[in-house]
Design a protein around this motif. Structure first.
Motif, PDB file in Angstrom:
ATOM      1  N   ASN A  54       0.851  -1.196   0.000  1.00 24.10           N
ATOM      2  CA  ASN A  54       0.000   0.000   0.000  1.00 24.10           C
ATOM      3  C   ASN A  54       0.883   1.240   0.000  1.00 24.10           C
ATOM      4  OD1 ASN A  54      -2.203  -1.697   0.319  1.00 24.10           O
ATOM      5  ND2 ASN A  54      -2.212  -1.486   2.549  1.00 24.10           N
ATOM      6  N   ASP A  55       0.408   2.289  -0.644  1.00 24.61           N
ATOM      7  CA  ASP A  55       1.152   3.556  -0.617  1.00 24.61           C
ATOM      8  C   ASP A  55       0.652   4.360   0.570  1.00 24.61           C
ATOM      9  OD1 ASP A  55       2.813   5.613  -1.192  1.00 24.61           O
ATOM     10  OD2 ASP A  55       1.661   6.382  -2.883  1.00 24.61           O
ATOM     11  N   ALA A  56       1.014   3.893   1.763  1.00 24.70           N
ATOM     12  CA  ALA A  56       0.494   4.537   2.967  1.00 24.70           C
ATOM     13  C   ALA A  56       1.606   4.601   4.009  1.00 24.70           C
ATOM     14  CB  ALA A  56      -0.686   3.742   3.522  1.00 24.70           C
ATOM     15  N   ARG A  57       1.504   5.592   4.888  1.00 21.14           N
ATOM     16  CA  ARG A  57       2.494   5.734   5.950  1.00 21.14           C
ATOM     17  C   ARG A  57       2.367   4.533   6.890  1.00 21.14           C
ATOM     18  NH1 ARG A  57       1.978   7.718  11.013  1.00 21.14           N
ATOM     19  NH2 ARG A  57       3.865   8.473  12.007  1.00 21.14           N
ATOM     20  N   SER A  58       3.488   3.890   7.151  1.00 23.58           N
ATOM     21  CA  SER A  58       3.485   2.767   8.074  1.00 23.58           C
ATOM     22  C   SER A  58       4.856   2.672   8.704  1.00 23.58           C
ATOM     23  CB  SER A  58       3.130   1.470   7.336  1.00 23.58           C
ATOM     24  OG  SER A  58       3.048   0.396   8.256  1.00 23.58           O
ATOM     25  N   TYR A  59       5.108   1.539   9.401  1.00 23.88           N
ATOM     26  CA  TYR A  59       6.386   1.416  10.092  1.00 23.88           C
ATOM     27  C   TYR A  59       7.526   1.056   9.149  1.00 23.88           C
ATOM     28  CZ  TYR A  59       5.039  -3.560  10.132  1.00 23.88           C
ATOM     29  OH  TYR A  59       4.642  -4.827   9.771  1.00 23.88           O
ATOM     30  N   SER A  60       7.229   0.632   7.926  1.00 25.62           N
ATOM     31  CA  SER A  60       8.307   0.398   6.964  1.00 25.62           C
ATOM     32  C   SER A  60       7.911   1.020   5.629  1.00 25.62           C
ATOM     33  CB  SER A  60       8.605  -1.092   6.811  1.00 25.62           C
ATOM     34  OG  SER A  60       7.436  -1.795   6.481  1.00 25.62           O
ATOM     35  N   GLN A  61       8.909   1.386   4.857  1.00 24.71           N
ATOM     36  CA  GLN A  61       8.685   2.067   3.587  1.00 24.71           C
ATOM     37  C   GLN A  61       7.821   1.216   2.661  1.00 24.71           C
ATOM     38  OE1 GLN A  61       9.523   5.405   3.870  1.00 24.71           O
ATOM     39  NE2 GLN A  61      10.382   5.209   1.835  1.00 24.71           N
ATOM     40  N   PRO A  62       6.882   1.828   1.942  1.00 21.62           N
ATOM     41  CA  PRO A  62       6.128   1.057   0.947  1.00 21.62           C
ATOM     42  C   PRO A  62       7.067   0.564  -0.159  1.00 21.62           C
ATOM     43  CG  PRO A  62       5.127   3.232   1.287  1.00 21.62           C
ATOM     44  CD  PRO A  62       6.444   3.235   2.000  1.00 21.62           C
ATOM     45  N   PHE A  63       6.734  -0.589  -0.731  1.00 20.51           N
ATOM     46  CA  PHE A  63       7.438  -1.012  -1.942  1.00 20.51           C
ATOM     47  C   PHE A  63       7.141   0.001  -3.043  1.00 20.51           C
ATOM     48  CE2 PHE A  63       6.580  -5.480  -0.235  1.00 20.51           C
ATOM     49  CZ  PHE A  63       7.881  -5.669   0.204  1.00 20.51           C
ATOM     50  N   GLU A  64       8.111   0.228  -3.919  1.00 19.23           N
ATOM     51  CA  GLU A  64       7.885   1.144  -5.036  1.00 19.23           C
ATOM     52  C   GLU A  64       7.269   0.391  -6.203  1.00 19.23           C
ATOM     53  OE1 GLU A  64      11.197   3.596  -6.231  1.00 19.23           O
ATOM     54  OE2 GLU A  64      11.934   3.652  -4.164  1.00 19.23           O
ATOM     55  N   LEU A  65       6.318   1.034  -6.872  1.00 19.26           N
ATOM     56  CA  LEU A  65       5.722   0.438  -8.069  1.00 19.26           C
ATOM     57  C   LEU A  65       6.801   0.253  -9.127  1.00 19.26           C
ATOM     58  CD1 LEU A  65       2.261   2.096  -8.844  1.00 19.26           C
ATOM     59  CD2 LEU A  65       2.751  -0.326  -8.493  1.00 19.26           C
ATOM     60  N   GLY A  66       6.817  -0.904  -9.752  1.00 20.21           N
ATOM     61  CA  GLY A  66       7.796  -1.160 -10.807  1.00 20.21           C
ATOM     62  C   GLY A  66       9.177  -1.511 -10.305  1.00 20.21           C
ATOM     63  N   ALA A  67       9.363  -1.522  -8.975  1.00 21.19           N
ATOM     64  CA  ALA A  67      10.658  -1.882  -8.389  1.00 21.19           C
ATOM     65  C   ALA A  67      10.552  -3.276  -7.772  1.00 21.19           C
ATOM     66  CB  ALA A  67      11.064  -0.862  -7.331  1.00 21.19           C
ATOM     67  N   PRO A  68      11.692  -3.945  -7.567  1.00 22.93           N
ATOM     68  CA  PRO A  68      11.636  -5.299  -7.013  1.00 22.93           C
ATOM     69  C   PRO A  68      10.999  -5.349  -5.630  1.00 22.93           C
ATOM     70  CG  PRO A  68      13.821  -4.829  -7.909  1.00 22.93           C
ATOM     71  CD  PRO A  68      13.064  -3.539  -7.921  1.00 22.93           C
ATOM     72  N   VAL A  69      10.216  -6.402  -5.399  1.00 21.67           N
ATOM     73  CA  VAL A  69       9.722  -6.705  -4.061  1.00 21.67           C
ATOM     74  C   VAL A  69      10.918  -7.217  -3.252  1.00 21.67           C
ATOM     75  CG1 VAL A  69       8.088  -8.101  -2.742  1.00 21.67           C
ATOM     76  CG2 VAL A  69       7.471  -7.294  -5.029  1.00 21.67           C
ATOM     77  N   GLN A  70      10.961  -6.873  -1.972  1.00 15.45           N
ATOM     78  CA  GLN A  70      12.071  -7.305  -1.120  1.00 15.45           C
ATOM     79  C   GLN A  70      11.560  -8.096   0.071  1.00 15.45           C
ATOM     80  OE1 GLN A  70      14.111  -3.666   0.012  1.00 15.45           O
ATOM     81  NE2 GLN A  70      15.784  -4.215  -1.377  1.00 15.45           N
ATOM     82  N   GLY A  71      12.412  -8.982   0.557  1.00 17.42           N
ATOM     83  CA  GLY A  71      12.082  -9.737   1.756  1.00 17.42           C
ATOM     84  C   GLY A  71      13.295 -10.512   2.227  1.00 17.42           C
ATOM     85  N   GLY A  72      13.081 -11.369   3.213  1.00 18.80           N
ATOM     86  CA  GLY A  72      14.164 -12.186   3.725  1.00 18.80           C
ATOM     87  C   GLY A  72      14.615 -13.201   2.682  1.00 18.80           C
ATOM     88  N   VAL A  73      15.923 -13.273   2.468  1.00 21.10           N
ATOM     89  CA  VAL A  73      16.488 -14.179   1.459  1.00 21.10           C
ATOM     90  C   VAL A  73      17.738 -14.855   2.040  1.00 21.10           C
ATOM     91  CG1 VAL A  73      17.701 -14.255  -0.783  1.00 21.10           C
ATOM     92  CG2 VAL A  73      15.618 -12.879  -0.541  1.00 21.10           C
ATOM     93  N   VAL A  74      17.855 -16.153   1.800  1.00 18.44           N
ATOM     94  CA  VAL A  74      19.111 -16.872   2.051  1.00 18.44           C
ATOM     95  C   VAL A  74      19.752 -17.129   0.697  1.00 18.44           C
ATOM     96  CG1 VAL A  74      20.104 -19.098   2.745  1.00 18.44           C
ATOM     97  CG2 VAL A  74      18.501 -17.948   4.255  1.00 18.44           C
ATOM     98  N   ALA A  75      21.044 -16.814   0.584  1.00 17.01           N
ATOM     99  CA  ALA A  75      21.720 -16.915  -0.712  1.00 17.01           C
ATOM    100  C   ALA A  75      23.140 -17.439  -0.526  1.00 17.01           C
ATOM    101  CB  ALA A  75      21.750 -15.541  -1.391  1.00 17.01           C
ATOM    102  N   LYS A  76      23.699 -17.880  -1.646  1.00 11.68           N
ATOM    103  CA  LYS A  76      25.070 -18.402  -1.670  1.00 11.68           C
ATOM    104  C   LYS A  76      25.952 -17.420  -2.420  1.00 11.68           C
ATOM    105  CE  LYS A  76      27.521 -22.624  -3.011  1.00 11.68           C
ATOM    106  NZ  LYS A  76      27.317 -23.966  -3.597  1.00 11.68           N
TER     107      LYS A  76
END
Length: 330
Positions: A54-76
């Protein structure tokens, strides 16, 4: 290189759909000094991500439209130009949903793959476990013999909350949405009583399961379930408010007025974010690791396979299809 990422295609009205997400091809440059090239192993999907759409004020920044979704990731680590990390290291971080990515080495944390399966860095030994640990122990503060009620009890956080409450000597009542889940909570995780909110009247079931009232309510869902528990609070009860998934897709939130109930019960209701406890993450990780090693803390993972299935895994959060932590394995 044929690599892909998932971007936010639209801000969902109500419940997200596959159209909320879009796959895009990406070209990656070689890492610069201080950077690493990562190959994604596991992606975490979590309810809080719905709020960031949502494009609303909250405790974490909104995701940007057209930009990658982010989250917890385990990687090598595939290639490193950092002294801190070498090829083959396994890391965890808040990263883009992508098959491969180049990031600054300081944005990820190396994990010890010998302690537990690496997927646990996104679940029981990561933010999920720490959310349960700090919310229950710091705010809920359950005492031996007290009654602790947990909503979404078979979910990633709830299943850990109930087990920690048992370790602390409390009597634990779990609320979940299928007979399979309630059986798992009682027989596998040792909950004392379980309620299936889809087949039982929650108020009547609480009266049966909590004859002495409720001392701690770990709130994950809100809505009518939360209302029913709040009606049964003991004096000086504590309510850690972790989530309210029942309302995340609502366009308007019409809820109960809890003030008079809190006065009558002298209860404490406190929202929290796991990030508030950053300075104590090491303490929590060590204690959770000890409980897992000792067999006192069990964890379950629901794993979707393949980058193609990341959106479906996320959407599955809202129909309660998962037991334990919901992950996608690439």
């Amino acid at each position: 290189m044929g690599e892909q990422q998932i971007v936010l295609a639209e801000r969902p009205e109500g419940r997200p759909t596959r159209e909320t997400f879009r796959y895009e091809s990406i070209e990656l440059n070689a890492p610069d000094a201080g950077q690493v090239l990562l190959e994604t192993l596991y992606i975490s999907v979590d309810p809080y991500m719905r709020g960031r759409m949502n494009d609303a004020r909250s405790y974490s920044q909104p995701f940007e439209l057209g930009a990658p979704v982010q989250g917890g990731v385990v990687a090598k680590v595939i290639e490193s130009r950092s002294d801190a990390l070498k090829e083959g290291d396994i890391v965890v971080g808040m990263l883009d949903w992508a098959t491969k990515l180049v990031v600054d080495a300081k944005t990820v944390r190396k994990i010890d793959a010998s302690l537990a399966p690496v997927s646990t860095a996104l679940g029981v030994l990561g933010m999920t476990g720490m959310t349960a640990y700090f919310g229950l122990l710091d705010i809920g503060n359950p005492q031996p013999g007290e009654t602790v009620v947990v909503s979404a009890a078979a979910g990633a956080v709830g299943s850990i909350v109930g087990q920690i409450a048992k370790i602390k000597g409390a009597r634990v009542v779990g609320i979940a949405g299928s007979d399979e889940k309630t059986t798992y909570l009682k027989e596998e995780l040792g909950f004392d009583e379980v309620i299936n909110y889809k087949t039982e009247d929650v108020g009547e079931a609480l009266d049966r399961a909590c004859p002495s009232g409720v001392d701690v309510y770990f709130e994950n869902v809100g809505g009518e379930i939360g209302d029913a528990v709040i009606d049964r609070l003991n004096p000086f009860a504590r309510i850690p408010v972790c989530g309210a998934i029942s309302g995340y897709n609502e366009k308007e939130n019409i809820g109960p007025r809890v003030q008079s109930k809190l006065i009558a019960s002298r209860a404490r209701m406190q929202g929290f974010l796991v990030g508030d406890y950053g300075k104590r993450f090491k303490e929590a990780a060590e204690q959770l690791g000890e409980w897992v090693s000792a067999g006192e803390l069990k964890y379950e993972e629901t794993i979707f396979e393949g980058f193609d299935n990341v959106p479906d895994a996320f959407l599955g959060l809202f129909d309660g299809s998962n037991t334990g932590k919901l992950l996608v394995k690439l």
